[in-house]
Design a protein around this motif. Structure first.
Motif, PDB file in Angstrom:
ATOM      1  N   GLU A  97      -2.795  -8.845 -15.510  1.00 53.05           N
ATOM      2  CA  GLU A  97      -3.411  -7.742 -14.788  1.00 53.05           C
ATOM      3  C   GLU A  97      -4.713  -8.176 -14.104  1.00 53.05           C
ATOM      4  O   GLU A  97      -5.378  -9.101 -14.564  1.00 53.05           O
ATOM      5  CB  GLU A  97      -3.703  -6.580 -15.747  1.00 53.05           C
TER       6      GLU A  97
ATOM      7  N   ASP B 205      -1.006   1.685  -3.566  1.00 53.49           N
ATOM      8  CA  ASP B 205      -1.005   0.346  -4.169  1.00 53.49           C
ATOM      9  C   ASP B 205      -2.391   0.045  -4.757  1.00 53.49           C
ATOM     10  O   ASP B 205      -2.846   0.763  -5.635  1.00 53.49           O
ATOM     11  CB  ASP B 205      -0.574  -0.664  -3.094  1.00 53.49           C
TER      12      ASP B 205
ATOM     13  N   SER C 134       1.664   3.083  -7.181  1.00 50.14           N
ATOM     14  CA  SER C 134       0.619   2.466  -8.001  1.00 50.14           C
ATOM     15  C   SER C 134       1.183   1.761  -9.229  1.00 50.14           C
ATOM     16  O   SER C 134       2.129   2.246  -9.855  1.00 50.14           O
ATOM     17  CB  SER C 134      -0.365   3.547  -8.464  1.00 50.14           C
ATOM     18  N   ARG C 135       0.569   0.650  -9.581  1.00 50.44           N
ATOM     19  CA  ARG C 135       0.803   0.061 -10.901  1.00 50.44           C
ATOM     20  C   ARG C 135       0.071   0.901 -11.943  1.00 50.44           C
ATOM     21  O   ARG C 135      -0.855   1.662 -11.612  1.00 50.44           O
ATOM     22  CB  ARG C 135       0.260  -1.370 -10.965  1.00 50.44           C
TER      23      ARG C 135
ATOM     24  N   VAL D  11       6.572  -2.810  -7.326  1.00 50.34           N
ATOM     25  CA  VAL D  11       6.089  -2.039  -8.476  1.00 50.34           C
ATOM     26  C   VAL D  11       7.217  -1.077  -8.868  1.00 50.34           C
ATOM     27  O   VAL D  11       7.417  -0.065  -8.191  1.00 50.34           O
ATOM     28  CB  VAL D  11       4.809  -1.236  -8.138  1.00 50.34           C
TER      29      VAL D  11
ATOM     30  N   GLU E  32       6.763   2.318 -13.678  1.00 47.50           N
ATOM     31  CA  GLU E  32       5.305   2.337 -13.829  1.00 47.50           C
ATOM     32  C   GLU E  32       4.734   3.684 -13.400  1.00 47.50           C
ATOM     33  O   GLU E  32       3.793   4.193 -14.003  1.00 47.50           O
ATOM     34  CB  GLU E  32       4.671   1.192 -13.019  1.00 47.50           C
TER      35      GLU E  32
ATOM     36  N   HIS F 292       8.450  -0.358  -1.312  1.00 46.84           N
ATOM     37  CA  HIS F 292       7.008  -0.346  -1.560  1.00 46.84           C
ATOM     38  C   HIS F 292       6.276  -0.105  -0.247  1.00 46.84           C
ATOM     39  O   HIS F 292       5.635  -0.988   0.325  1.00 46.84           O
ATOM     40  CB  HIS F 292       6.578  -1.673  -2.190  1.00 46.84           C
TER      41      HIS F 292
END
Length: 217
Positions: A70, A108, A133-134, A164, A168, A192
């Protein structure tokens, strides 16, 4: 200060004010990316699009990508503080802005910065949309912000996203529902990226929020 573009409604009357949307792009984008899906709202919202400060060739990011694992939570937090200060400065600078109706839309990387800002300082923001989004694990360990109890969140994600995975977004939604009673999850048949379908859903979501805030006054 971030480099930014601002779009104020054309044909506005003197002294007229509008809700404001702050748009944060994703990795490898710039300040022109997100406004493309907000165009139909520009007649009744001020849109401020930020450019991340990290350069990647001809494009930008808000923080450095990690080669594995991360990204650095401290760097993300520092950026979210800078964005919060930027919002305060812009809200004071432009007299067309209704500071009481300040919304964030992040895609993102922009969504990750938006989430960090909301979790730490969200009491100052009217609502946030988190797109593609992660979900970073450090966010689960942050102190619970009680000011988010009724804060509106919009989570949007593409079902065909291989950058992603949509799982998530589902995990992010479950997490947000432990903090707020006002969380919506929207999925779209896309990868994405941002599509017109998201624009339509965001428009409905934002208009409904603004209208409800007007009625409460």
């Amino acid at each position: 200060m971030f480099t930014y573009d601002i779009y104020e409604p054309i044909g506005r009357k003197e002294g007229e004010t509008f809700p404001v949307i702050y748009a944060l792009h994703g990795f490898g984008g710039d300040e022109l990316d997100v406004p493309g899906i907000l165009e139909i709202m520009m007649d009744r919202y001020v849109v401020v699009a930020l450019r991340g400060k990290v350069e990647y060739g001809p494009s930008y990011g808000f923080y450095h990508m990690a080669t594995e694992g991360e990204p650095d939570a401290k760097e993300i937090h520092e950026v979210s503080k800078q964005v919060l200060q930027f919002i305060a400065d812009i809200n004071k600078k432009y007299d067309t802005i209704q500071t009481a109706n300040t919304f964030l839309i992040g895609f993102d990387q922009g969504a990750i910065v938006t989430l960090d800002l909301m979790l730490r300082y969200g009491g100052e923001i009217s609502g946030a949309a988190l797109l593609s989004s992660r979900f970073l694990s450090y966010t689960e360990n942050l102190p619970k912000n009680l000011l988010l109890q009724n804060k509106p969140f919009f989570v949007g994600h593409g079902t065909e996203d291989i950058v992603v995975p949509i799982e998530e977004a589902e995990r992010l939604t479950r997490f947000l529902k432990t903090l707020s009673t006002n969380v919506e999850f929207h999925s779209f048949f896309t990868a994405h990226n941002l599509k017109e379908a998201e624009e339509d859903e965001l428009e409905i979501w934002l208009d409904k929020l603004v209208q409800s805030r007007v009625q409460k006054k």
